[in-house]
Design a protein around this motif. Structure first.
Motif, PDB file in Angstrom:
ATOM      1  N   GLN A   6       3.717   4.608  -0.026  1.00  0.00           N
ATOM      2  CA  GLN A   6       2.351   4.182   0.261  1.00  0.00           C
ATOM      3  C   GLN A   6       2.329   3.163   1.390  1.00  0.00           C
ATOM      4  N   ASP A  10       0.456   3.700   4.912  1.00  0.00           N
ATOM      5  CA  ASP A  10      -0.544   2.718   5.335  1.00  0.00           C
ATOM      6  C   ASP A  10      -0.110   1.988   6.605  1.00  0.00           C
ATOM      7  N   TYR A  38      -1.031  11.506  -1.540  1.00  0.00           N
ATOM      8  CA  TYR A  38      -1.544  10.175  -1.247  1.00  0.00           C
ATOM      9  C   TYR A  38      -2.493  10.216  -0.050  1.00  0.00           C
ATOM     10  N   GLU A  39      -2.129  11.010   0.950  1.00  0.00           N
ATOM     11  CA  GLU A  39      -3.008  11.177   2.108  1.00  0.00           C
ATOM     12  C   GLU A  39      -4.349  11.762   1.667  1.00  0.00           C
ATOM     13  N   LYS A  42      -6.443   9.153   0.063  1.00  0.00           N
ATOM     14  CA  LYS A  42      -7.028   8.240   1.061  1.00  0.00           C
ATOM     15  C   LYS A  42      -8.227   8.875   1.753  1.00  0.00           C
ATOM     16  N   SER A  46     -12.062   7.520   1.584  1.00  0.00           N
ATOM     17  CA  SER A  46     -12.808   7.118   2.772  1.00  0.00           C
ATOM     18  C   SER A  46     -14.040   7.997   2.953  1.00  0.00           C
TER      19      SER A  46
END
Ligand SMILES: [Zn+2]
Length: 75
Positions: A6, A10, A38-39, A42, A46
């Motif tokens: 992560q 990030d 994880y992408e 995110k 968003s």
């Protein structure tokens, strides 16, 4: 590994550590999948934020659960 992953995604790792993670991701199916999940989380978070809605921590937790199960599915 997940925490390091992560931090890498990030952009919080220094160049040396980021390179080691990138090399590992190339050869590791499991971590590659974790990185993709994880992408996706995110992006989903968003997307919710840009639409003005509150980020649902429950929804994010469900996505993380899903990602964990995916990662564990590999024998
Ligand atoms: Zn790995």
């Amino acid at each position: 590994m997940a925490r390091l992953l992560q931090a890498y995604l990030d952009g919080e790792l220094d160049a040396g550590r980021a390179r080691r993670v990138a090399v590992h991701l190339d050869g590791c199916w499991r971590c590659g999948l974790e990185a993709s999940a994880y992408e996706a989380i995110k992006v989903a978070v968003s997307a919710v934020s840009t639409h003005g809605g509150p980020v649902s921590h429950e929804a994010v937790a469900r996505l993380r659960d899903f990602a964990d199960r995916l990662a564990e599915a590999q024998p």
